[in-house]
Design a protein around this motif. Structure first.
Motif, PDB file in Angstrom:
ATOM      1  N   PRO A 167      10.029  87.259 112.512  1.00 62.04           N
ATOM      2  CA  PRO A 167      10.181  88.594 112.805  1.00 62.04           C
ATOM      3  C   PRO A 167      11.645  88.970 113.542  1.00 62.04           C
ATOM      4  O   PRO A 167      12.222  88.014 114.262  1.00 62.04           O
ATOM      5  N   GLY A 168      12.354  89.869 113.031  1.00 64.87           N
ATOM      6  CA  GLY A 168      13.711  90.330 113.805  1.00 64.87           C
ATOM      7  C   GLY A 168      14.931  89.576 113.053  1.00 64.87           C
ATOM      8  O   GLY A 168      16.044  89.861 113.636  1.00 64.87           O
TER       9      GLY A 168
ATOM     10  N   LYS B  58      17.944  89.234 110.866  1.00 66.12           N
ATOM     11  CA  LYS B  58      18.714  90.174 110.041  1.00 66.12           C
ATOM     12  C   LYS B  58      18.938  89.349 108.703  1.00 66.12           C
ATOM     13  O   LYS B  58      19.292  88.199 108.432  1.00 66.12           O
TER      14      LYS B  58
ATOM     15  N   ARG C 263      11.808  83.854 107.128  1.00 63.27           N
ATOM     16  CA  ARG C 263      12.458  84.657 108.009  1.00 63.27           C
ATOM     17  C   ARG C 263      11.376  85.276 109.038  1.00 63.27           C
ATOM     18  O   ARG C 263      10.477  85.830 108.701  1.00 63.27           O
TER      19      ARG C 263
ATOM     20  N   ILE D 228      15.657  94.317 108.785  1.00 60.68           N
ATOM     21  CA  ILE D 228      14.910  93.509 109.944  1.00 60.68           C
ATOM     22  C   ILE D 228      13.717  94.027 109.929  1.00 60.68           C
ATOM     23  O   ILE D 228      13.514  95.408 109.769  1.00 60.68           O
ATOM     24  N   HIS D 229      12.550  93.241 110.195  1.00 65.60           N
ATOM     25  CA  HIS D 229      11.113  93.767 110.127  1.00 65.60           C
ATOM     26  C   HIS D 229      10.398  92.911 111.137  1.00 65.60           C
ATOM     27  O   HIS D 229      10.842  91.910 111.777  1.00 65.60           O
ATOM     28  N   ASP D 230       9.205  93.421 111.469  1.00 64.70           N
ATOM     29  CA  ASP D 230       8.482  92.662 112.636  1.00 64.70           C
ATOM     30  C   ASP D 230       7.267  91.742 111.892  1.00 64.70           C
ATOM     31  O   ASP D 230       6.449  91.422 112.801  1.00 64.70           O
TER      32      ASP D 230
END
Length: 114
Positions: free
Chosen positions: A91-92, A94, A89, A58-60
């Motif tokens: 941000p946020g 999974k 994808r 998970i990244h911003d």
């Protein structure tokens, strides 16, 4: 300086470096802005790479990918993704972990957007 100006170049000209502690997972960074972290890269899964130790990601930032060759299996979804497929994808979101029994190369663009 931000990302460099670059005309067509063989991606193998960029140094292949380990990405994370997972054996067999490497990257070739094409360009990266050191201030924002915005980057483009080739991510390489050697045959039998298993990213389970990295867990779900998970990244911003936004991440857009194109599978150049090979395939990866998302262990959370129990689904295989193959060459020619793309992902976007936000941000946020999974995603992962993955295994790649036969190896895989992806082209990735990472960026921030409002």
């Amino acid at each position: 300086m931000g990302k460099p100006e670059l005309e067509f170049t063989d991606f193998r000209e960029f140094e292949e470096k380990p990405f994370s502690a997972v054996e067999g997972l490497t990257e070739r960074v094409i360009a990266k802005d050191p201030d924002s972290g915005v980057a483009t890269r080739i991510l390489i899964f050697a045959p039998n790479t298993d990213t389970t130790p990295n867990g779900v990601q998970i990244h911003d930032f936004w991440e857009e990918l194109y599978i150049i060759e090979g395939s990866i299996i998302d262990l959370s979804l129990n689904q295989e993704f193959t060459s020619g497929m793309v992902a976007c994808r936000p941000p946020g979101m999974k995603h992962g972990p993955w295994i790649s029994p036969n190896g895989c190369k992806t082209f990735e663009v990472r960026y921030y957007s409002k």
